[in-house]
Structures are given as C-alpha cells and as structure tokens.
Design a protein around this motif. Structure first.
Motif, PDB file in Angstrom:
ATOM      1  N   UNK A 160      47.915  36.216  34.552  1.00  0.00           N
ATOM      2  CA  UNK A 160      47.153  35.027  34.204  1.00  0.00           C
ATOM      3  C   UNK A 160      45.803  35.004  34.938  1.00  0.00           C
ATOM      4  N   UNK A 161      44.742  34.841  34.185  1.00  0.00           N
ATOM      5  CA  UNK A 161      43.391  34.621  34.711  1.00  0.00           C
ATOM      6  C   UNK A 161      43.016  35.539  35.879  1.00  0.00           C
ATOM      7  N   UNK A 162      43.026  36.842  35.660  1.00  0.00           N
ATOM      8  CA  UNK A 162      42.752  37.765  36.779  1.00  0.00           C
ATOM      9  C   UNK A 162      41.370  37.571  37.410  1.00  0.00           C
ATOM     10  N   UNK A 163      40.391  37.226  36.608  1.00  0.00           N
ATOM     11  CA  UNK A 163      39.041  37.015  37.163  1.00  0.00           C
ATOM     12  C   UNK A 163      39.034  35.811  38.106  1.00  0.00           C
ATOM     13  N   UNK A 219      36.428  26.542  31.854  1.00  0.00           N
ATOM     14  CA  UNK A 219      37.833  26.660  31.448  1.00  0.00           C
ATOM     15  C   UNK A 219      38.050  27.842  30.532  1.00  0.00           C
ATOM     16  N   UNK A 220      37.006  28.279  29.893  1.00  0.00           N
ATOM     17  CA  UNK A 220      37.124  29.343  28.907  1.00  0.00           C
ATOM     18  C   UNK A 220      36.695  30.692  29.469  1.00  0.00           C
ATOM     19  N   UNK A 221      36.396  30.686  30.763  1.00  0.00           N
ATOM     20  CA  UNK A 221      36.059  31.948  31.421  1.00  0.00           C
ATOM     21  C   UNK A 221      36.905  32.127  32.680  1.00  0.00           C
ATOM     22  N   UNK A 222      37.929  31.294  32.824  1.00  0.00           N
ATOM     23  CA  UNK A 222      38.839  31.316  33.975  1.00  0.00           C
ATOM     24  C   UNK A 222      38.140  30.950  35.287  1.00  0.00           C
ATOM     25  N   UNK A 223      36.919  30.441  35.214  1.00  0.00           N
ATOM     26  CA  UNK A 223      36.227  30.039  36.437  1.00  0.00           C
ATOM     27  C   UNK A 223      36.774  28.705  36.960  1.00  0.00           C
ATOM     28  N   UNK A 224      37.498  27.982  36.124  1.00  0.00           N
ATOM     29  CA  UNK A 224      38.074  26.706  36.571  1.00  0.00           C
ATOM     30  C   UNK A 224      39.076  26.922  37.708  1.00  0.00           C
ATOM     31  N   UNK A 225      39.668  28.102  37.760  1.00  0.00           N
ATOM     32  CA  UNK A 225      40.590  28.420  38.859  1.00  0.00           C
ATOM     33  C   UNK A 225      39.822  28.370  40.180  1.00  0.00           C
ATOM     34  N   UNK A 226      38.633  28.988  40.177  1.00  0.00           N
ATOM     35  CA  UNK A 226      37.762  28.974  41.351  1.00  0.00           C
ATOM     36  C   UNK A 226      37.283  27.547  41.636  1.00  0.00           C
ATOM     37  N   UNK A 253      41.875  45.861  31.184  1.00  0.00           N
ATOM     38  CA  UNK A 253      43.050  44.990  31.307  1.00  0.00           C
ATOM     39  C   UNK A 253      42.923  44.116  32.552  1.00  0.00           C
ATOM     40  N   UNK A 254      44.019  43.468  32.928  1.00  0.00           N
ATOM     41  CA  UNK A 254      43.978  42.556  34.074  1.00  0.00           C
ATOM     42  C   UNK A 254      43.687  43.288  35.379  1.00  0.00           C
ATOM     43  N   UNK A 255      44.250  44.491  35.530  1.00  0.00           N
ATOM     44  CA  UNK A 255      44.021  45.295  36.729  1.00  0.00           C
ATOM     45  C   UNK A 255      42.531  45.626  36.849  1.00  0.00           C
ATOM     46  N   UNK A 256      41.970  45.995  35.708  1.00  0.00           N
ATOM     47  CA  UNK A 256      40.570  46.404  35.645  1.00  0.00           C
ATOM     48  C   UNK A 256      39.631  45.219  35.902  1.00  0.00           C
ATOM     49  N   UNK A 257      39.967  44.071  35.325  1.00  0.00           N
ATOM     50  CA  UNK A 257      39.145  42.873  35.530  1.00  0.00           C
ATOM     51  C   UNK A 257      39.114  42.520  37.020  1.00  0.00           C
ATOM     52  N   UNK A 258      40.278  42.554  37.649  1.00  0.00           N
ATOM     53  CA  UNK A 258      40.343  42.236  39.078  1.00  0.00           C
ATOM     54  C   UNK A 258      39.532  43.243  39.893  1.00  0.00           C
ATOM     55  N   UNK A 263      34.381  39.965  30.147  1.00  0.00           N
ATOM     56  CA  UNK A 263      35.521  39.298  30.755  1.00  0.00           C
ATOM     57  C   UNK A 263      36.668  39.138  29.765  1.00  0.00           C
ATOM     58  N   UNK A 264      37.865  39.531  30.219  1.00  0.00           N
ATOM     59  CA  UNK A 264      39.089  39.201  29.477  1.00  0.00           C
ATOM     60  C   UNK A 264      39.724  38.036  30.207  1.00  0.00           C
ATOM     61  N   UNK A 265      40.040  36.995  29.493  1.00  0.00           N
ATOM     62  CA  UNK A 265      40.430  35.738  30.111  1.00  0.00           C
ATOM     63  C   UNK A 265      41.849  35.333  29.701  1.00  0.00           C
TER      64      UNK A 265
END
Ligand code: MG
Lengths: 272, 348
Positions: free
Chosen positions: B43-46, B69-76, B175-180, B197-199
C-alpha cells in the motif's frame, strides 16, 4: 549618500552599460532606478561582500530583461565591481542581457520567462518562515507579467499562506513588448484587484523617492499577516528627456552620439 | 465574408441504449487492474517511504496541487502536517514554490498527475527548477496508460517531454519495491528528478529478483537465449510474466529492467545487446515516440551497435477512454498481447 544620488548613480551605470551594447532595455532601467535605489539603500538588508549572507533580504527580479537596471543597482551597492560595466552583454560576462542566477552575484533567480518570479517568491517566503529567518522577499515584476496566469496563482497562494514577508513591486510603466499594457490584459485598476485578493496594496508614483520610501516603510511594517504589494507607476526612460519623449521604448535603439547626449544631460542633473 | 462551418468530430461510437452485458468492464475498475490477479501488493509505497525518510531528514517537504490523496502524499501529510503544503489547483505555482523552497535549502517533493506536470507546468519545471539544478523531486501519478479517463489524464508522452529537459533525471519504476527505492534514490540525488508514480495498492514483483533500485543503472532480471527485452515501468512486470510463459515453450527471454530513463545506463544496455544475436525488443508504457525505445535506439546506433530492434509501446496518438484491461489489450500491452507479439517476431 542621499537616495537621490543613489538613483542618479544607478541611472549612470545603466546608461554606461547601454552604451556598451548600443541598444537594449535602458528605458526600463531608467524607469525603475528610483525603485531600486529605495530597495537597496533604504529598505533592504544586505552585505556587499557576501551576496549569499543568510540574513539578507532577497530581491527577486522576474523580469529578466530589466537585468541592466539590477546590475546597475548591484554595482552601486558594491556587490558587483564597477569595472565590469564594459562587459555587459559580452561573451563570458557575468552580466548577460537577461538576468540569470548562475551568472551574477546578487541575481537571486533566473528571470526572463515571465510570470515565474512571484511563484518562486512564495516558496522562498515559505522557506524563510520555516527557518524562522526574518528576511524579506522582494519581487519586482512588470505590468506585462500581470497577464500571466501563474502570477495570479502566486497572488492567491501568498494570501493563503499569510506571507507577510513577501513584498511584490509592480513596475507599472504601461509598456510591454507590443505596446501599452492598458490595451492588453492590464485592464481596470490594479489596486482593488490586489486588495480583493487579500493583499495590503499601495499605489505610488514610482519615480518619487519620498513616496516610495513611505510606501516601502508601510509595506514592511504593516501589522496584518498578509502579503504586500506596491504598484509603482513609472515613466519609461525617466530622467533623460529626449528618450522619455520616444514612443517606442520597450526595446530602444540609441544612436552612438545619443549616448553622449544622454550622459551629458544626466551629468547636468547630478545631485549634490 | 463566408467562413465554412467547422467539420465537427463525429463520435466514433454508435448511440446505444444498454450496457454491453455482464462481461463489459467498467472504467471505474481502472485503478486496481494494473496487474495479474492474486499478486501481492504494497500500500502506497511512495507515501510510506517518504514518511520513513522524513524521520531523519528535516529538510524533506511535501507539496501537492490538489492531488495529495491521489499521489499517496496524504500519508506524508498525515505524519508531518506542518511539512506538507497544499498548493491548490495551480501546477505552475506548485513547481515555482517548490523551486523557492529548494532555494532556501529544503528538499521538496512535489506531486500531481504526470499530464499536468509534463504538459502544463513544463516551463516552470524547466526554468525555475532544472535550469538552476535545484533539488526538487517531482513524483507524478497516472503515467502512460494507467487510467481509462482518456488523453486528459493519460501521460503517454511525459518521458519524451521530461528527458528532453537538461539536468533532469527521469525514472519509470516497475513496482512497489522500485517506487520505494526510486524515492530514496531521488532524495539522495543532488539535482532535480522526475518519477512516474504508481500509487495505491502497488504490485510487488521485483522482490524475488535480487534487485535494488540504483539510479542510472539497468539490471538484468532474467537471462534468456532467444530474445532480450529492455523495459521500464509496468512493462517490466509484463515482460517478466511473458518470459515465464514462453519459458514453458522452451523460448528463452531475457529481461533487462531500465527504470532510469535518463541518464540511461548505456553501458549495461550495450553489453547485454552485444551478448549474442538475440532479437532486441524495447517495451514501455509510453508513446513509441521519444521514450525508452528512442533512447535505446539512439544509444545503439551512436555506439555502432547494429542489431534488429523492435518496439512495444503505445501508439503515437491520443488514446481511447474505457476500462483499463480493455485498453491494455487494445493497445497491446497485456501479457497475452506481449507474448503474441514476441512469438510473431521470433517466428518471423
Ligand atoms: Mg511594462
């Protein structure tokens, strides 16, 4: 040294640079010389020997072609040496025709693509607040730049973030590349527009040193947490009568003998 | 004066009064359908990586233009509310303000959709950020064909646009590994960077390949004697699946993952291409104009490496709207379509 003398010297440096290239944006430089004099020698904190001093007030020139004017002010401020005047616009010069941060000490941003300066200023003002740095960001923009949508994005944002450390200075000379700004997008009165957007707005004669000083002081000390703008009505080529009389002043060609004439007229006006 | 009426575009579809039946896929199913069913996701690797990085780096900030919210920046934003800046629906401002913050010593991560950064904000990224080589990190969702909303949202040419910009580093993670990994690498990189970005729930694929994202490096994920796929982004997922599928038929497909589009890992690409007489295929979730395919072709030609080269990518056109699985099939970037294409080239 009096502000009048500073403004006079800025005009002289600019005229000498204009003579080097034989043409250019001398009209704008002469028009904003008084604004620059008040900015650098009345309002701003800076250190001539350290253009990167962390506590300095930042002067953002979005209008890259006004560089000739800012170089003149930086020379007068001792940030640039006077003997570089002869290199203005030459190959390998630190003073290219359009202002760029990477070339010139004291040139804070790369201008030239219009409508950028105020947005960068918003970010820098936010950054200063994060650092609890009390320096002020000044952004000199032109009436032509008021046509850029990005300028108004920044206008709204500065209000949103209550950027009381941001002072915009609009050089309203009613000239842009194709003619009068008033016949393009600069319609209506500027002052109520900025006020409606939540700015502390003032409109002054931009070639009146006393009026400018009062306005800059009011902008710096205004108690409300909002951004500030000073709309400066200026006269292109201000100070050199035969150039003031020209109709086309955005980018002017001055004949070789006319530079001497302009410098002579200017010399006669030298304040004590 | 007589002005002829504008020839209006006619809808390419006939009017119809009912949906296509139970099998018809909905456009709204688009986000989840990036990958094969049953694949593990993160979930939301970025967003989570950025939060992790921010623990030890006070200079990291987050900015979004109404798309946190649509770029997973809301987590930050939830973890560090005072380090998050909502810049409003104003992409020119987003990039300019990020530049201003970077001027004052911060490392801003600016997020929006890839179409808006690459198209609308180009001049601001170019002049306020890239020309001064400022450390602004641009992370953009909906790269290539990852939404069914049509051309307004489909960034099919963002890599072409961004890789033409001097000073810009350009990354297309798989993928998520790559995004991180790419998020960490972008932060450590000195200049500006652009990441596709993959979100949301992002597939986890590369964990079984002894792989770490390294900026500027391509990595051979699997070896194969018959054909070499050079790929980036989600097309590496497709390539790996296609390779597995064809392995059962005795066809050897090598997959070279090249997530950094610029600077391209020319050395590794040339080395792998020269290994044997394999057919070389570049696969990307991007227009066939100006992306990885062109970058690889130029690399090979200018290094006197003359090999047969084929491209799998999106056509140089504005794409259709619809459900993502339908569109991926239509434009040839599903595993099945990739397998079919590779077979065709191998037999040809
Ligand atoms: Mg003007």
């Amino acid at each position: 040294m009096s502000l009048m003398r500073r403004a006079w010297a800025i005009r002289r440096h600019a005229l000498l640079m204009g003579e080097v290239q034989g043409q250019g944006y001398i009209g704008q430089a002469l028009g904003v010389a008084d604004i620059l004099a008040v900015s650098y020698f009345h309002a701003m904190n800076f250190r001539a020997d350290n253009s990167e001093w962390e506590q300095r007030d930042r002067f953002y020139l979005s209008i890259g072609h006004y560089a000739i004017g800012l170089y003149a002010a930086l020379i007068e401020a001792g940030i640039l040496p006077e003997d570089e005047i002869a290199t203005y616009g030459m190959d390998d010069s630190r003073m290219p025709m359009s202002g760029m941060a990477a070339y010139t000490p004291g040139m804070e941003i790369t201008g030239g693509s219009l409508g950028h300066g105020l947005g960068i200023a918003v970010g820098a003002a936010l950054g200063l607040k994060r650092k609890k740095n009390t320096a002020i960001i000044y952004n000199l923009l032109s009436d032509g730049e008021l046509g850029e949508g990005s300028t108004w994005e920044a206008v709204m944002s500065a209000t949103q973030w209550q950027l009381d450390n941001l002072i915009a200075i609009v050089d309203f000379n009613n000239q842009q590349a194709d003619g009068p700004s008033r016949s393009a997008l600069a319609q209506g009165n500027e002052l109520p527009k900025w006020e409606a957007f939540g700015w502390f707005a003032q409109e002054v004669d931009g070639n009146d040193l006393d009026a400018l000083m009062v306005a800059f002081d009011a902008a710096r000390h205004h108690p409300e947490p909002c951004p500030r703008v000073i709309i400066c009505n200026t006269k292109m080529c201000c100070g050199i009568s035969f150039l003031e009389a020209r109709e086309k002043t955005h980018f002017i060609r001055v004949e070789p003998d006319e530079w001497a004439k302009a410098l002579l007229e200017h010399e006669e006006k030298k304040p004590l | 004066m007589s002005i002829p009426p504008h020839s209006r575009r006619k809808s390419k579809y006939e009017p119809r009064s009912h949906a296509g039946g139970m099998d018809s896929v909905r456009t709204s199913a688009m986000i989840a359908s990036l990958d094969a069913e049953g694949r593990e996701t993160i979930d939301a690797p970025f967003g989570h990586t950025l939060v992790d990085l921010a623990k030890t780096r006070d200079d990291i900030l987050g900015l979004s233009a109404d798309l946190s919210k649509y770029t997973d920046l809301h987590i930050f934003a939830q973890a560090y509310p005072d380090r998050f800046y909502q810049m409003g629906m104003a992409e020119a401002l987003l990039m300019s303000a990020a530049a201003g913050l970077a001027r004052e010593g911060f490392v801003p991560f600016a997020t929006t959709y890839a179409v808006f950064a690459a198209r609308r904000a180009y001049d601001f990224i170019a002049m306020a950020i890239a020309e001064e080589n400022l450390p602004v990190k641009i992370a953009c969702a909906l790269p290539g064909l990852t939404t069914g909303y049509g051309p307004s949202h489909q960034a099919t040419e963002d890599l072409a646009i961004m890789r033409a910009m001097p000073n810009m580093t350009v990354v297309d993670p798989c993928d998520a590994i790559d995004v991180a990994g790419a998020t960490r690498a972008m932060m450590n990189h000195e200049g500006p960077a652009y990441m596709r970005l993959l979100r949301g729930k992002v597939p986890k694929v590369l964990d079984v390949y002894d792989y770490d994202f390294v900026l500027g490096r391509a990595k051979l994920l699997c070896e194969g004697k018959d054909l070499l796929i050079i790929s980036s982004g989600i097309m590496t997922m497709r390539a790996l699946d296609a390779a597995k599928f064809l392995a059962k038929e005795g066809v050897g497909i090598a997959v070279l993952h090249s997530p950094t589009i610029k600077p391209l890992d020319q050395e590794t690409i040339i080395r792998e291409v020269q290994k044997n007489g394999r057919l070389v295929v570049v696969a990307e979730n991007h227009s066939i104009t100006g992306g990885l395919g062109d970058a690889v072709a130029k690399t090979l030609l200018t290094h006197d490496v003359f090999v047969p080269l084929r491209q799998i990518g999106l056509p140089d056109e504005f794409l259709d709207a619809g459900a993502l699985p339908t569109l991926h099939d239509q434009y040839g970037i599903t595993v099945e379509r990739v397998v079919g294409q590779l077979r065709h080239w191998l037999e040809g």
